[in-house]
Enzyme design. Structure first.
Site, short mmCIF file in Angstrom:
data_model
loop_
_atom_site.label_atom_id
_atom_site.label_comp_id
_atom_site.label_asym_id
_atom_site.label_seq_id
_atom_site.Cartn_x
_atom_site.Cartn_y
_atom_site.Cartn_z
N LYS A 7 1.60 33.10 -0.17
CA LYS A 7 0.17 32.28 0.05
C LYS A 7 -0.73 32.48 -1.44
CE LYS A 7 -1.74 31.12 4.26
NZ LYS A 7 -2.58 31.45 5.51
C1 E4P Z 1 -3.77 29.40 7.95
O1 E4P Z 1 -2.85 29.48 7.32
C2 E4P Z 1 -4.97 29.75 7.78
O2 E4P Z 1 -5.18 30.75 6.95
C3 E4P Z 1 -6.09 29.92 9.09
O3 E4P Z 1 -5.56 29.26 9.84
C4 E4P Z 1 -7.43 29.89 8.62
O4 E4P Z 1 -8.22 30.06 9.82
P1 E4P Z 1 -9.91 30.31 9.98
O5 E4P Z 1 -10.17 29.05 9.52
O6 E4P Z 1 -10.13 30.46 11.45
O7 E4P Z 1 -10.10 31.42 9.16
#
Ligand code: E4P
Length: 242
Positions: A89
């Site tokens: 990522k």
């Molecule tokens: C997923 O890939 C994201 O990193 C995650 O769902 C972010 O979620 P949040 O907005 O609750 O931090």
């Protein structure tokens, strides 16, 4: 693909794997910290290797811990080496809007064969460009989009139409789930995948009226067997011989 788990909690992943509900796992530095991963990249490596092994061949996304381009490149190679099903990522840009991370994404996908999930995106236009750069996955944070007063469904629908129309291969992951209803509404809007926190997956499954119905069935089964509902049913082989 449909549903990924958005967690670093091995017990939760094992539970939903046993139900056949996991098609991938996503994490980020916040999730891993919350799920007890302390100690930087070596600790992340240990947890990631364990999760990747558990869910193989389904993909596991692990985020780089830097916004510095040369370090993104190095960390991406390291993360990709942990297992065959690793996806790296990378945020769409740096903390001040620096554009260099997307250059690295393009390089990783086209020159190094590393699958990248471009993350922290709030709009169809961002994700469209990330898909053009070659990202295997483009992550929109649906809950954060809704919290800003925009409609995540609209962004997802627009993005899916663009990806399909221009033949871009990036898969749309929608994360940042806040409510049970997000999962189906975002899939309906066009997401290839919604990554769901375990509490919401539980919330999708358990329904108060289903509970009441199950209790009714168990009550009536007990009555038909002549026992009280709170007593365990006796297996035929354990019944005393007459
Ligand atoms: C997923 O890939 C994201 O990193 C995650 O769902 C972010 O979620 P949040 O907005 O609750 O931090």
């Amino acid at each position: 693909m449909a549903i990924f788990l958005d967690t670093g909690d091995v017990d939760e992943i094992e539970r939903f794997l046993r139900m056949g509900l996991v098609r991938g796992v996503t994490t980020n530095p916040t999730i891993l910290l919350r799920d007890g991963v302390h100690g930087g990249l070596p600790a992340i490596a240990e947890r990631a290797r364990a999760i990747a092994k558990l869910i193989a061949p389904w993909p596991l996304s692990v985020e780089v811990t830097t916004a510095e381009p040369a370090m993104i490149r190095d960390q991406a190679r390291t993360i990709a080496s942990w297992a065959d099903n690793m996806v790296v990522k990378v945020t769409v840009h740096g903390p001040e809007g620096e554009l260099a991370p997307l250059e690295v994404v393009h390089e990783l996908e086209t020159r190094h064969g590393i699958r990248v999930n471009v993350t922290a995106m709030m709009s169809a236009q961002q994700a469209f460009l990330a898909a053009m750069a070659g990202a295997s996955y483009v992550s929109i944070f649906g809950g954060r989009v809704n919290n800003m007063g925009y409609n995540a469904c609209g962004e997802i629908t627009k993005l899916r139409a663009l990806l399909d129309r221009f033949g871009l291969r990036g898969q749309i992951i929608v994360g940042s789930t806040r409510e049970v209803l997000n999962v189906v509404e975002w899939l309906e809007a066009g997401a290839h995948i919604v990554t769901v926190v375990p509490e919401l997956l539980r919330g999708m499954l358990v329904h108060p009226y289903s509970k009441e119905t199950v209790r009714q069935f168990l009550r009536d089964a007990a009555e038909s067997e002549g026992r009280r509902p709170e007593d365990r049913p006796v297996r035929p082989e354990d019944r005393p011989a007459r």
